[in-house]
Structures are given as structure tokens and as C-alpha cells.
Write a protein that holds these residues in place. Structure first.
Motif, PDB file in Angstrom:
ATOM      1  N   UNK A 276      62.801  50.817 -68.720  1.00  0.00           N
ATOM      2  CA  UNK A 276      61.772  50.146 -68.480  1.00  0.00           C
ATOM      3  C   UNK A 276      61.339  49.952 -67.703  1.00  0.00           C
ATOM      4  N   UNK A 277      60.236  50.536 -67.120  1.00  0.00           N
ATOM      5  CA  UNK A 277      59.434  49.816 -66.357  1.00  0.00           C
ATOM      6  C   UNK A 277      58.968  48.272 -65.940  1.00  0.00           C
ATOM      7  N   UNK A 278      58.478  47.903 -64.312  1.00  0.00           N
ATOM      8  CA  UNK A 278      58.887  46.516 -64.514  1.00  0.00           C
ATOM      9  C   UNK A 278      57.044  46.312 -64.996  1.00  0.00           C
ATOM     10  N   UNK A 279      57.291  45.160 -65.185  1.00  0.00           N
ATOM     11  CA  UNK A 279      55.829  44.192 -65.543  1.00  0.00           C
ATOM     12  C   UNK A 279      54.805  44.234 -64.790  1.00  0.00           C
ATOM     13  N   UNK A 280      53.727  44.434 -65.711  1.00  0.00           N
ATOM     14  CA  UNK A 280      52.428  44.383 -64.235  1.00  0.00           C
ATOM     15  C   UNK A 280      52.386  43.298 -63.463  1.00  0.00           C
ATOM     16  N   UNK A 281      52.028  42.804 -62.190  1.00  0.00           N
ATOM     17  CA  UNK A 281      52.425  42.212 -60.834  1.00  0.00           C
ATOM     18  C   UNK A 281      51.145  41.642 -60.263  1.00  0.00           C
ATOM     19  N   UNK A 282      51.514  41.002 -59.799  1.00  0.00           N
ATOM     20  CA  UNK A 282      50.742  40.949 -58.402  1.00  0.00           C
ATOM     21  C   UNK A 282      51.455  39.910 -57.289  1.00  0.00           C
ATOM     22  N   UNK A 283      51.298  40.994 -56.147  1.00  0.00           N
ATOM     23  CA  UNK A 283      51.943  41.263 -54.964  1.00  0.00           C
ATOM     24  C   UNK A 283      51.269  41.374 -53.356  1.00  0.00           C
ATOM     25  N   UNK A 284      51.548  39.846 -53.053  1.00  0.00           N
ATOM     26  CA  UNK A 284      50.354  40.257 -51.056  1.00  0.00           C
ATOM     27  C   UNK A 284      49.357  40.999 -52.004  1.00  0.00           C
ATOM     28  N   UNK A 285      48.237  39.850 -53.208  1.00  0.00           N
ATOM     29  CA  UNK A 285      47.155  39.924 -53.318  1.00  0.00           C
ATOM     30  C   UNK A 285      46.480  41.238 -53.990  1.00  0.00           C
ATOM     31  N   UNK A 286      47.784  42.242 -54.343  1.00  0.00           N
ATOM     32  CA  UNK A 286      47.566  43.230 -54.557  1.00  0.00           C
ATOM     33  C   UNK A 286      48.193  43.662 -56.020  1.00  0.00           C
ATOM     34  N   UNK A 287      47.062  44.210 -57.291  1.00  0.00           N
ATOM     35  CA  UNK A 287      47.484  43.426 -58.894  1.00  0.00           C
ATOM     36  C   UNK A 287      48.182  45.419 -58.784  1.00  0.00           C
ATOM     37  N   UNK A 288      49.270  45.078 -59.698  1.00  0.00           N
ATOM     38  CA  UNK A 288      50.421  46.322 -59.844  1.00  0.00           C
ATOM     39  C   UNK A 288      50.300  46.959 -61.533  1.00  0.00           C
ATOM     40  N   UNK A 289      49.805  48.063 -61.932  1.00  0.00           N
ATOM     41  CA  UNK A 289      49.759  47.923 -63.597  1.00  0.00           C
ATOM     42  C   UNK A 289      51.108  49.024 -63.975  1.00  0.00           C
ATOM     43  N   UNK A 290      52.204  48.958 -64.061  1.00  0.00           N
ATOM     44  CA  UNK A 290      52.719  49.904 -64.311  1.00  0.00           C
ATOM     45  C   UNK A 290      52.714  51.136 -66.300  1.00  0.00           C
ATOM     46  N   UNK A 291      52.758  52.304 -66.182  1.00  0.00           N
ATOM     47  CA  UNK A 291      52.766  52.562 -67.566  1.00  0.00           C
ATOM     48  C   UNK A 291      53.607  54.094 -67.437  1.00  0.00           C
TER      49      UNK A 291
END
Length: 82
Positions: free
Chosen positions: A32-47
Motif C-alpha cells: 500500500x501507499x501512504x494515506x493522504x496527509x499534510x506535512x509542513x503545510x503541504x498536502x500530499x495525495x497518493x495513488x
């Protein structure tokens, strides 16, 4: 687009008005890929699309980022029309 020689990853950067979207691609491993998250003010979307994993990164709002990520995902999907 920037592809680094002797590496298996790639980065695409897109500027939309005042927002910048970075899309990182790499060969998808099993699991699995990581779940969508926010780090240091940046949103990350995985697919995943086929054998590629993607991560869209931006400080734009979640709705806008997920909409653009959906467009990228759909663009990379195989065409099932005959």
C-alpha cells in the motif's frame, strides 16, 4: 518535466494561477501507499496508476488538490474504449 537519469523516479511541476502542484512518480512496489496527509503545510495525495505510484504535493486546498489529482489519475488510466 524532470526525469533523473539512472533513477526510477520523475517529477512534474504545474503552475495554476498562484498555486504550484508537484507530481512525483516512481515504480510502484507491492503493498500500500501512504494515506493522504499534510506535512509542513503541504498536502500530499497518493495513488497508483498501473505500475506507477504517484504523489501530488501542494499547499493549495484539499478539494482543489484532490480534484487535480483525480484529473491526473484519470489521464493516466488505460483507455477501455474499443
Amino acid at each position: 518535466m524532470l526525469c533523473v537519469r539512472e533513477r526510477t523516479d520523475c517529477k512534474i511541476a504545474v503552475r495554476l494561477d498562484y498555486d504550484v502542484l508537484h507530481d512525483f512518480l516512481w515504480a510502484a512496489a507491492r503493498g500500500n501507499l501512504p494515506t493522504d496527509t499534510t506535512r509542513n503545510g503541504y498536502h500530499l495525495v497518493f495513488w497508483k496508476t498501473g505500475d506507477l505510484a504517484n504523489c501530488a504535493v501542494s499547499d493549495m486546498g484539499w478539494d482543489k488538490l484532490r480534484g487535480l489529482a483525480r484529473l491526473l489519475r484519470d489521464f493516466g488510466a488505460p483507455d477501455n474504449r474499443e
